[in-house]
Design a protein around this motif. Structure first.
Motif, PDB file in Angstrom:
ATOM      1  N   ASP A  78       0.813  -1.219   0.000  1.00  0.00           N
ATOM      2  CA  ASP A  78       0.000   0.000   0.000  1.00  0.00           C
ATOM      3  C   ASP A  78       0.847   1.271   0.000  1.00  0.00           C
ATOM      4  N   SER A  79       2.057   1.186   0.514  1.00  0.00           N
ATOM      5  CA  SER A  79       2.901   2.374   0.637  1.00  0.00           C
ATOM      6  C   SER A  79       3.574   2.768  -0.681  1.00  0.00           C
ATOM      7  N   VAL A  80       3.444   1.901  -1.700  1.00  0.00           N
ATOM      8  CA  VAL A  80       4.124   2.134  -2.977  1.00  0.00           C
ATOM      9  C   VAL A  80       3.107   2.240  -4.109  1.00  0.00           C
ATOM     10  N   GLU A  81       3.269   3.238  -4.957  1.00  0.00           N
ATOM     11  CA  GLU A  81       2.493   3.322  -6.183  1.00  0.00           C
ATOM     12  C   GLU A  81       3.409   2.877  -7.319  1.00  0.00           C
ATOM     13  N   LEU A  82       3.183   1.675  -7.793  1.00  0.00           N
ATOM     14  CA  LEU A  82       4.053   1.105  -8.817  1.00  0.00           C
ATOM     15  C   LEU A  82       3.521   1.467 -10.199  1.00  0.00           C
ATOM     16  N   ARG A  83       4.265   2.291 -10.908  1.00  0.00           N
ATOM     17  CA  ARG A  83       3.889   2.702 -12.258  1.00  0.00           C
ATOM     18  C   ARG A  83       4.783   1.978 -13.256  1.00  0.00           C
ATOM     19  N   ARG A  84       4.182   1.047 -13.987  1.00  0.00           N
ATOM     20  CA  ARG A  84       4.921   0.242 -14.962  1.00  0.00           C
ATOM     21  C   ARG A  84       4.589   0.744 -16.370  1.00  0.00           C
ATOM     22  N   LEU A  85       5.623   0.995 -17.154  1.00  0.00           N
ATOM     23  CA  LEU A  85       5.439   1.306 -18.566  1.00  0.00           C
ATOM     24  C   LEU A  85       5.910   0.102 -19.369  1.00  0.00           C
ATOM     25  N   ARG A  86       4.963  -0.542 -20.051  1.00  0.00           N
ATOM     26  CA  ARG A  86       5.266  -1.728 -20.847  1.00  0.00           C
ATOM     27  C   ARG A  86       5.327  -1.321 -22.325  1.00  0.00           C
ATOM     28  N   ILE A  87       6.482  -1.460 -22.945  1.00  0.00           N
ATOM     29  CA  ILE A  87       6.616  -1.198 -24.377  1.00  0.00           C
ATOM     30  C   ILE A  87       6.233  -2.468 -25.127  1.00  0.00           C
ATOM     31  N   ALA A  88       5.359  -2.349 -26.122  1.00  0.00           N
ATOM     32  CA  ALA A  88       4.854  -3.527 -26.823  1.00  0.00           C
ATOM     33  C   ALA A  88       5.027  -3.401 -28.330  1.00  0.00           C
ATOM     34  N   GLU A  89       5.601  -4.435 -28.908  1.00  0.00           N
ATOM     35  CA  GLU A  89       5.699  -4.538 -30.366  1.00  0.00           C
ATOM     36  C   GLU A  89       4.412  -5.165 -30.900  1.00  0.00           C
ATOM     37  N   ARG A  90       4.024  -4.725 -32.097  1.00  0.00           N
ATOM     38  CA  ARG A  90       2.921  -5.378 -32.787  1.00  0.00           C
ATOM     39  C   ARG A  90       3.473  -6.104 -34.022  1.00  0.00           C
ATOM     40  N   PRO A  91       2.973  -7.318 -34.316  1.00  0.00           N
ATOM     41  CA  PRO A  91       1.986  -8.070 -33.526  1.00  0.00           C
ATOM     42  C   PRO A  91       2.585  -8.526 -32.198  1.00  0.00           C
ATOM     43  N   LEU A  92       1.716  -8.684 -31.210  1.00  0.00           N
ATOM     44  CA  LEU A  92       2.184  -9.070 -29.885  1.00  0.00           C
ATOM     45  C   LEU A  92       2.866 -10.432 -29.917  1.00  0.00           C
ATOM     46  N   THR A  93       3.985 -10.538 -29.221  1.00  0.00           N
ATOM     47  CA  THR A  93       4.630 -11.839 -29.092  1.00  0.00           C
ATOM     48  C   THR A  93       3.755 -12.754 -28.242  1.00  0.00           C
ATOM     49  N   ALA A  94       3.971 -14.058 -28.379  1.00  0.00           N
ATOM     50  CA  ALA A  94       3.230 -15.013 -27.556  1.00  0.00           C
ATOM     51  C   ALA A  94       3.484 -14.743 -26.080  1.00  0.00           C
ATOM     52  N   VAL A 115       0.595   0.825 -21.372  1.00  0.00           N
ATOM     53  CA  VAL A 115       1.275   0.155 -22.477  1.00  0.00           C
ATOM     54  C   VAL A 115       1.479   1.139 -23.618  1.00  0.00           C
ATOM     55  N   LEU A 116       2.684   1.124 -24.177  1.00  0.00           N
ATOM     56  CA  LEU A 116       3.022   2.051 -25.252  1.00  0.00           C
ATOM     57  C   LEU A 116       3.528   1.279 -26.455  1.00  0.00           C
ATOM     58  N   ASP A 117       2.946   1.577 -27.626  1.00  0.00           N
ATOM     59  CA  ASP A 117       3.398   0.948 -28.857  1.00  0.00           C
ATOM     60  C   ASP A 117       4.861   1.279 -29.097  1.00  0.00           C
ATOM     61  N   ALA A 118       5.635   0.270 -29.498  1.00  0.00           N
ATOM     62  CA  ALA A 118       7.074   0.453 -29.683  1.00  0.00           C
ATOM     63  C   ALA A 118       7.396   1.531 -30.713  1.00  0.00           C
ATOM     64  N   GLY A 119       6.472   1.789 -31.645  1.00  0.00           N
ATOM     65  CA  GLY A 119       6.715   2.833 -32.637  1.00  0.00           C
ATOM     66  C   GLY A 119       6.923   4.198 -32.016  1.00  0.00           C
ATOM     67  N   ALA A 120       6.394   4.390 -30.813  1.00  0.00           N
ATOM     68  CA  ALA A 120       6.495   5.695 -30.151  1.00  0.00           C
ATOM     69  C   ALA A 120       7.869   5.939 -29.540  1.00  0.00           C
ATOM     70  N   VAL A 121       8.712   4.897 -29.491  1.00  0.00           N
ATOM     71  CA  VAL A 121      10.044   5.079 -28.895  1.00  0.00           C
ATOM     72  C   VAL A 121      11.168   4.850 -29.901  1.00  0.00           C
ATOM     73  N   ARG A 122      10.818   4.684 -31.174  1.00  0.00           N
ATOM     74  CA  ARG A 122      11.857   4.424 -32.178  1.00  0.00           C
ATOM     75  C   ARG A 122      12.912   5.522 -32.197  1.00  0.00           C
ATOM     76  N   HIS A 123      12.483   6.762 -32.007  1.00  0.00           N
ATOM     77  CA  HIS A 123      13.424   7.872 -32.059  1.00  0.00           C
ATOM     78  C   HIS A 123      14.415   7.845 -30.902  1.00  0.00           C
ATOM     79  N   LEU A 124      14.116   7.065 -29.879  1.00  0.00           N
ATOM     80  CA  LEU A 124      15.008   6.952 -28.727  1.00  0.00           C
ATOM     81  C   LEU A 124      15.893   5.713 -28.805  1.00  0.00           C
ATOM     82  N   GLU A 125      15.716   4.934 -29.867  1.00  0.00           N
ATOM     83  CA  GLU A 125      16.395   3.636 -29.918  1.00  0.00           C
ATOM     84  C   GLU A 125      17.366   3.497 -31.093  1.00  0.00           C
ATOM     85  N   ARG A 126      17.923   4.589 -31.525  1.00  0.00           N
ATOM     86  CA  ARG A 126      18.875   4.527 -32.645  1.00  0.00           C
ATOM     87  C   ARG A 126      20.115   3.720 -32.276  1.00  0.00           C
TER      88      ARG A 126
END
Length: 202
Positions: A78-94, A115-126
């Motif tokens: 209860d003392s922690v607010e866990l904020r997870r950002l999951r980057i997801a490629e499409r199509p989703l892996t099994a 959840v954030l589509d991986a396309g939104a982080v391409r500019h950060l992944e050169r």
């Protein structure tokens, strides 16, 4: 972010040392814990549900997630607010189709996942994929380390405030752009694991 994290000084911990240190701090902390997940497959033989899924038994994997509700709730204090950002490629892996069901259960326990589509982080992944990171405070973060098949190796403790501030600012921006979990769950239909030359193997 990758270059900043990899270039930062830090202390490398093996899996046992990292787990002991992180959970000791996690159980005592208050406030927001930020988690960034980028890899599309993790090797989790310590999870009974993962094992059932990896053996092709989707129904049993789902049952085991439900059976672990109490354990999951205990892992979201209860003392922690866990904020997870999951980057997801499409199509989703099994794997990700399975993990989204776990994240659904964790959301019921109070975790705040987006959840954030991986396309939104391409500019950060050169220079390569975003790192797997956990930010506990403005004074402490970990780069979580995995091998080529997604097995957990441990972590690297980073305490440089400027590095942490830069990563936190980027993570907050990406989190604000991300979707709620529910729309992605509609895509997470049952999918058996596929292990082969180009996929992680057990």
């Amino acid at each position: 972010m990758r270059e900043i994290v990899q270039g930062a000084p830090g202390v490398t911990l093996d899996r046992q040392a990292y787990t002991t240190e992180f959970y000791g701090l996690y159980r005592e902390m208050e406030g927001v814990l930020w988690k960034l997940e980028r890899a599309q497959h993790f090797h989790e033989p310590y999870s009974p549900s993962w094992v059932a899924w990896s053996e092709g038994d989707w129904d049993r994997a789902m049952e085991l997630i439900e059976e672990s509700a109490g354990e999951i709730a205990a892992d979201v204090p209860d003392s922690v607010e866990l904020r997870r950002l999951r980057i997801a490629e499409r199509p989703l892996t099994a794997y990700l189709r399975w993990e989204l069901q776990v994240l659904k259960a964790r959301a019921r326990a109070g975790e705040r996942t987006r959840v954030l589509d991986a396309g939104a982080v391409r500019h950060l992944e050169r220079a390569g994929p975003l790192p797997e990171i956990l930010i506990l405070s403005r004074d402490l973060m970990y780069e979580v380390r995995y091998d080529d098949v997604g097995a957990h190796l441990g972590g690297r403790r980073i305490v440089e405030r400027e590095v942490i501030a830069a990563c936190l600012a980027e993570l907050e921006t990406l989190y604000d752009q991300a979707d709620a979990l529910d729309p992605w769950l509609t895509e997470a239909t049952p999918s058996p694991p596929v292990f082969g030359p180009s996929s992680p193997s057990r």
